[in-house]
Design an enzyme around this catalytic site. Structure first.
Site, PDB file in Angstrom:
ATOM      1  N   ASP A 139      48.911  42.518  22.785  1.00  0.00           N
ATOM      2  CA  ASP A 139      48.634  43.373  23.939  1.00  0.00           C
ATOM      3  C   ASP A 139      47.311  44.112  23.757  1.00  0.00           C
ATOM      4  OD1 ASP A 139      49.979  44.589  26.477  1.00  0.00           O
ATOM      5  OD2 ASP A 139      49.134  46.289  25.408  1.00  0.00           O
ATOM      6  N   THR A 174      45.965  46.681  25.599  1.00  0.00           N
ATOM      7  CA  THR A 174      46.034  48.146  25.693  1.00  0.00           C
ATOM      8  C   THR A 174      46.569  48.757  24.409  1.00  0.00           C
ATOM      9  OG1 THR A 174      46.215  48.194  28.105  1.00  0.00           O
ATOM     10  CG2 THR A 174      47.148  50.056  26.904  1.00  0.00           C
ATOM     11  N   CYS A 226      41.553  38.773  32.839  1.00  0.00           N
ATOM     12  CA  CYS A 226      42.250  39.947  32.305  1.00  0.00           C
ATOM     13  C   CYS A 226      41.202  41.045  32.184  1.00  0.00           C
ATOM     14  CB  CYS A 226      42.881  39.664  30.948  1.00  0.00           C
ATOM     15  SG  CYS A 226      43.563  41.150  30.147  1.00  0.00           S
ATOM     16  N   ASN A 227      41.348  42.102  32.958  1.00  0.00           N
ATOM     17  CA  ASN A 227      40.366  43.178  32.938  1.00  0.00           C
ATOM     18  C   ASN A 227      40.243  43.809  31.556  1.00  0.00           C
ATOM     19  OD1 ASN A 227      39.514  43.890  35.969  1.00  0.00           O
ATOM     20  ND2 ASN A 227      41.665  43.286  35.971  1.00  0.00           N
ATOM     21  N   THR A 228      41.374  44.152  30.956  1.00  0.00           N
ATOM     22  CA  THR A 228      41.360  44.882  29.686  1.00  0.00           C
ATOM     23  C   THR A 228      40.721  44.059  28.572  1.00  0.00           C
ATOM     24  OG1 THR A 228      43.447  45.862  30.426  1.00  0.00           O
ATOM     25  CG2 THR A 228      42.755  46.351  28.192  1.00  0.00           C
ATOM     26  N   LYS A 254      55.237  43.081  34.448  1.00  0.00           N
ATOM     27  CA  LYS A 254      55.300  42.334  33.194  1.00  0.00           C
ATOM     28  C   LYS A 254      56.744  42.107  32.733  1.00  0.00           C
ATOM     29  CE  LYS A 254      50.771  43.533  31.171  1.00  0.00           C
ATOM     30  NZ  LYS A 254      50.226  42.183  31.004  1.00  0.00           N
ATOM     31  N   CYS A 276      43.336  45.764  37.125  1.00  0.00           N
ATOM     32  CA  CYS A 276      44.298  45.082  36.253  1.00  0.00           C
ATOM     33  C   CYS A 276      44.809  43.889  37.043  1.00  0.00           C
ATOM     34  CB  CYS A 276      45.445  46.009  35.870  1.00  0.00           C
ATOM     35  SG  CYS A 276      46.743  45.182  34.905  1.00  0.00           S
TER      36      CYS A 276
END
Length: 236
Positions: free
Chosen positions: A48, A50, A84-86, A168, A198
């Site tokens: 992940d 984040t 995927c922005n992050t 999710k 996102c």
């Protein structure tokens, strides 16, 4: 296969499916052979983003992403997309690992805001806590001379609930929650336009479209830029 691109996806899988669905829907094809040539890497086990950005003692997604980029570069795609922005937190490291250009979703989103909303100055940012913390959109907006508008702690909490608990975990979209997040960014935070930063928010917008307030859907914009580049390849 010739004249193809590679999608580094799986972050998350349903959001990647949304990206692909929109890409195929918007392709002006009337026969099987008129669709785009691409390879999808649905790397669902990438750690992940984040979690790592907020706590660097956690497992980093970078080795997995670098592995994907290096493996796929051997096949010589014309370009990469990273829906995927992050994950764009790692963009410079990923681009340094390959000569193949990678489309930069936040950068393209800011360009599209300037084109579509030339009078907009205050641009709201919604996304994961990782996206807010790593300032990938905030920095792009500042470079463009625009004013970033960040979510309050309460809006950020609601956004994480929508992304992680609803989409999710359960593959559901709470339409009222999604629309309320956008409403607060416009009415309470005084944003002229709200970035959906996102891909789960983009999925929410696909299933329960925001029609009242102006939004810049990062994934939707990436779809358009992907399509433009891929169609250019077909003409060569």
């Amino acid at each position: 296969m010739q004249k193809f691109f590679t999608i580094i996806g799986g972050m998350g899988t349903m959001a990647t499916e949304s990206y692909l669905h929109q890409l195929n829907l918007r392709t002006p094809a009337h026969a099987d052979q008129e669709y785009l040539n691409y390879i999808l890497v649905n790397h669902a086990t990438v750690p992940d983003r984040t979690t790592y950005i907020l706590d660097h003692t956690q497992e980093s997604p970078l080795p997995s992403l670098l592995e994907d980029i290096r493996q796929q570069s051997l096949l010589k795609p014309e370009f990469f997309t990273l829906p995927c922005n992050t994950a764009h937190y790692f963009f410079d490291d990923l681009q340094a690992a390959t000569d193949v250009p990678i489309l930069h979703m936040p950068r393209e989103t800011v360009k599209e805001i300037q084109r579509q909303y030339p009078a907009a100055q205050r641009i709201g940012i919604t996304g994961t806590r990782g996206t807010i913390a790593d300032k990938i959109y905030e920095d792009e907006l500042n470079r463009a001379g625009l004013t970033p508008v960040l979510p309050t702690a309460a809006i950020e909490k609601q956004t994480m609930e929508l992304i992680y608990d609803d989409i999710k975990e359960n593959n559901t979209v709470d339409a009222a929650l999604f629309h309320n997040i956008v409403r607060q960014m416009v009415e309470d935070q005084h944003a002229d336009v709200v970035i959906l930063g996102c891909t789960e928010l983009s999925l929410a917008n696909e299933r329960e479209p925001e029609t009242k307030y102006p939004v810049a859907d990062g994934q939707s914009i990436l779809v358009d830029r992907t399509l433009e580049k891929a169609l250019e390849l077909q003409k060569k």
